[in-house]
Design a protein around this motif. Sequence first.
Motif, PDB file in Angstrom:
ATOM      1  N   LYS A  31    -129.557 109.276 -13.890  1.00 40.19           N
ATOM      2  CA  LYS A  31    -129.864 109.560 -12.671  1.00 40.19           C
ATOM      3  C   LYS A  31    -128.744 109.552 -12.053  1.00 40.19           C
ATOM      4  CE  LYS A  31    -133.163 110.777  -8.706  1.00 40.19           C
ATOM      5  NZ  LYS A  31    -133.990 111.907  -8.938  1.00 40.19           N
ATOM      6  N   GLY A  32    -128.105 110.985 -11.607  1.00 37.15           N
ATOM      7  CA  GLY A  32    -126.800 110.453 -10.090  1.00 37.15           C
ATOM      8  C   GLY A  32    -125.646 110.582 -11.039  1.00 37.15           C
ATOM      9  N   LEU A  33    -125.196 110.038 -12.314  1.00 36.36           N
ATOM     10  CA  LEU A  33    -124.858 110.668 -13.214  1.00 36.36           C
ATOM     11  C   LEU A  33    -124.245 111.972 -13.122  1.00 36.36           C
ATOM     12  CD1 LEU A  33    -122.317 109.924 -15.619  1.00 36.36           C
ATOM     13  CD2 LEU A  33    -124.468 111.104 -16.820  1.00 36.36           C
ATOM     14  N   VAL A  34    -122.819 112.642 -12.627  1.00 36.61           N
ATOM     15  CA  VAL A  34    -121.913 113.215 -12.319  1.00 36.61           C
ATOM     16  C   VAL A  34    -121.362 114.151 -12.887  1.00 36.61           C
ATOM     17  CG1 VAL A  34    -120.767 115.270 -10.494  1.00 36.61           C
ATOM     18  CG2 VAL A  34    -122.408 113.306  -9.311  1.00 36.61           C
ATOM     19  N   ARG A  35    -120.495 113.216 -13.567  1.00 35.62           N
ATOM     20  CA  ARG A  35    -119.512 113.650 -15.350  1.00 35.62           C
ATOM     21  C   ARG A  35    -119.407 112.657 -15.984  1.00 35.62           C
ATOM     22  NH1 ARG A  35    -114.933 113.152 -13.410  1.00 35.62           N
ATOM     23  NH2 ARG A  35    -114.249 113.332 -11.916  1.00 35.62           N
ATOM     24  N   TYR A  36    -118.636 112.969 -17.335  1.00 39.09           N
ATOM     25  CA  TYR A  36    -117.936 111.852 -17.930  1.00 39.09           C
ATOM     26  C   TYR A  36    -116.431 111.918 -18.519  1.00 39.09           C
ATOM     27  CZ  TYR A  36    -119.511 114.137 -22.068  1.00 39.09           C
ATOM     28  OH  TYR A  36    -120.374 115.220 -22.919  1.00 39.09           O
ATOM     29  N   GLU A  37    -115.777 111.922 -18.884  1.00 40.19           N
ATOM     30  CA  GLU A  37    -114.217 112.355 -19.643  1.00 40.19           C
ATOM     31  C   GLU A  37    -113.598 111.047 -19.750  1.00 40.19           C
ATOM     32  OE1 GLU A  37    -111.569 112.252 -16.205  1.00 40.19           O
ATOM     33  OE2 GLU A  37    -113.084 113.830 -14.963  1.00 40.19           O
ATOM     34  N   TYR A  38    -114.040 111.711 -21.441  1.00 40.58           N
ATOM     35  CA  TYR A  38    -113.418 110.455 -22.813  1.00 40.58           C
ATOM     36  C   TYR A  38    -112.073 109.852 -22.215  1.00 40.58           C
ATOM     37  CZ  TYR A  38    -117.396 111.504 -25.311  1.00 40.58           C
ATOM     38  OH  TYR A  38    -118.437 111.445 -26.132  1.00 40.58           O
ATOM     39  N   ILE A  39    -111.809 109.141 -21.645  1.00 36.44           N
ATOM     40  CA  ILE A  39    -110.027 108.119 -21.717  1.00 36.44           C
ATOM     41  C   ILE A  39    -108.966 108.033 -22.925  1.00 36.44           C
ATOM     42  CG2 ILE A  39    -108.799 106.436 -20.567  1.00 36.44           C
ATOM     43  CD1 ILE A  39    -111.619 105.763 -18.565  1.00 36.44           C
ATOM     44  N   GLY A  44    -117.636 107.472 -29.122  1.00 38.12           N
ATOM     45  CA  GLY A  44    -118.401 107.088 -29.297  1.00 38.12           C
ATOM     46  C   GLY A  44    -118.078 106.145 -30.912  1.00 38.12           C
ATOM     47  N   GLU A  45    -116.478 105.149 -30.751  1.00 43.02           N
ATOM     48  CA  GLU A  45    -116.363 104.663 -31.463  1.00 43.02           C
ATOM     49  C   GLU A  45    -115.765 103.699 -31.224  1.00 43.02           C
ATOM     50  OE1 GLU A  45    -114.117 106.166 -35.212  1.00 43.02           O
ATOM     51  OE2 GLU A  45    -115.660 107.874 -35.023  1.00 43.02           O
ATOM     52  N   LEU A  46    -115.919 102.787 -32.249  1.00 44.99           N
ATOM     53  CA  LEU A  46    -115.086 101.200 -31.395  1.00 44.99           C
ATOM     54  C   LEU A  46    -113.756 101.661 -30.508  1.00 44.99           C
ATOM     55  CD1 LEU A  46    -115.455  97.920 -31.629  1.00 44.99           C
ATOM     56  CD2 LEU A  46    -114.531  97.902 -33.939  1.00 44.99           C
ATOM     57  N   GLY A  47    -113.737 101.175 -29.522  1.00 46.34           N
ATOM     58  CA  GLY A  47    -112.580 100.680 -29.304  1.00 46.34           C
ATOM     59  C   GLY A  47    -112.304 102.489 -28.271  1.00 46.34           C
ATOM     60  N   SER A  48    -113.275 103.026 -27.969  1.00 43.81           N
ATOM     61  CA  SER A  48    -113.169 104.306 -26.814  1.00 43.81           C
ATOM     62  C   SER A  48    -113.817 104.102 -25.810  1.00 43.81           C
ATOM     63  CB  SER A  48    -114.457 105.135 -27.501  1.00 43.81           C
ATOM     64  OG  SER A  48    -115.442 104.967 -27.648  1.00 43.81           O
ATOM     65  N   LYS A  49    -113.339 104.781 -24.310  1.00 41.75           N
ATOM     66  CA  LYS A  49    -113.064 104.509 -23.313  1.00 41.75           C
ATOM     67  C   LYS A  49    -113.923 106.072 -23.143  1.00 41.75           C
ATOM     68  CE  LYS A  49    -110.394 100.550 -22.688  1.00 41.75           C
ATOM     69  NZ  LYS A  49    -109.981  99.732 -22.152  1.00 41.75           N
ATOM     70  N   MET A  50    -114.822 105.447 -22.118  1.00 48.34           N
ATOM     71  CA  MET A  50    -114.887 106.765 -21.353  1.00 48.34           C
ATOM     72  C   MET A  50    -115.371 106.789 -19.673  1.00 48.34           C
ATOM     73  SD  MET A  50    -118.551 108.841 -22.054  1.00 48.34           S
ATOM     74  CE  MET A  50    -119.588 107.785 -22.612  1.00 48.34           C
ATOM     75  N   GLU A  51    -114.957 107.125 -18.894  1.00 52.81           N
ATOM     76  CA  GLU A  51    -115.318 107.053 -17.099  1.00 52.81           C
ATOM     77  C   GLU A  51    -116.365 107.659 -17.580  1.00 52.81           C
ATOM     78  OE1 GLU A  51    -112.860 105.743 -13.888  1.00 52.81           O
ATOM     79  OE2 GLU A  51    -112.427 106.151 -16.065  1.00 52.81           O
ATOM     80  N   LEU A  52    -116.987 107.106 -16.149  1.00 56.58           N
ATOM     81  CA  LEU A  52    -118.820 107.781 -15.622  1.00 56.58           C
ATOM     82  C   LEU A  52    -118.638 108.096 -14.407  1.00 56.58           C
ATOM     83  CD1 LEU A  52    -120.594 105.746 -17.926  1.00 56.58           C
ATOM     84  CD2 LEU A  52    -120.318 108.439 -18.574  1.00 56.58           C
ATOM     85  N   PHE A  53    -119.226 108.899 -14.342  1.00 60.44           N
ATOM     86  CA  PHE A  53    -118.645 109.231 -12.516  1.00 60.44           C
ATOM     87  C   PHE A  53    -120.210 109.708 -11.613  1.00 60.44           C
ATOM     88  CE2 PHE A  53    -115.074 110.399 -14.309  1.00 60.44           C
ATOM     89  CZ  PHE A  53    -114.008 110.100 -13.682  1.00 60.44           C
ATOM     90  N   TYR A  54    -120.345 109.092 -11.067  1.00 61.17           N
ATOM     91  CA  TYR A  54    -122.201 109.001 -10.537  1.00 61.17           C
ATOM     92  C   TYR A  54    -122.220 109.318  -9.349  1.00 61.17           C
ATOM     93  CZ  TYR A  54    -123.558 106.252 -14.383  1.00 61.17           C
ATOM     94  OH  TYR A  54    -123.780 105.747 -15.714  1.00 61.17           O
ATOM     95  N   LYS A  55    -122.982 109.433  -8.218  1.00 63.86           N
ATOM     96  CA  LYS A  55    -123.592 110.316  -7.141  1.00 63.86           C
ATOM     97  C   LYS A  55    -124.513 109.667  -6.642  1.00 63.86           C
ATOM     98  CE  LYS A  55    -122.405 113.058  -2.972  1.00 63.86           C
ATOM     99  NZ  LYS A  55    -122.450 113.999  -1.921  1.00 63.86           N
TER     100      LYS A  55
END
Length: 151
Positions: A31-39, A44-55
């Motif tokens: 709940k509240g997740l607006v969007r996500y971006e892979y950095i 989904g693999e080891l070491g991957s980074k994702m930014e999650l944006f919530y309101k």
Amino acid sequence: MTYTTEIIIELPLDDFIKKLNNAENMKHWQKGLVRYEYISGIPGELGSKMELFYKLGKREMNLTETIIYSKLPHELHMTYDTKGVHNIQKNYFESTPEGFTKWTSKNEFLPTTFTLRMMILLMPRAFKKQSMKYLLDFKNFAENDISVNEA
């Protein structure tokens, strides 16, 4: 602060992992997740980074998720970083004798600011309650196709 939450999802392990490991599904149980971006890295693999944006009400928040260990379908460990807190989440998945999936989530919250340190000291149940809410919302989505965006 460390704690563990557990839940049984009435899906076979393979189906459970397909739903959990699909980033597009996060909006249905976070709940509240607006969007996500892979950095960086391969999603989904080891070491991957994702930014999650919530309101969350009037408050906006973003988290950086880093996958630090992956041995799917049985284990997935991540860190979440945001202003004031570093969270280590170790997730374990196992098939039950009934053919369902048991999800055990071990969380460690490490405050990086005085304010968050006090919050964790004064309101530890709020953190565990929120973690359990995500597990319950995932269960409702995975078993019944009910999205928190439709509730």
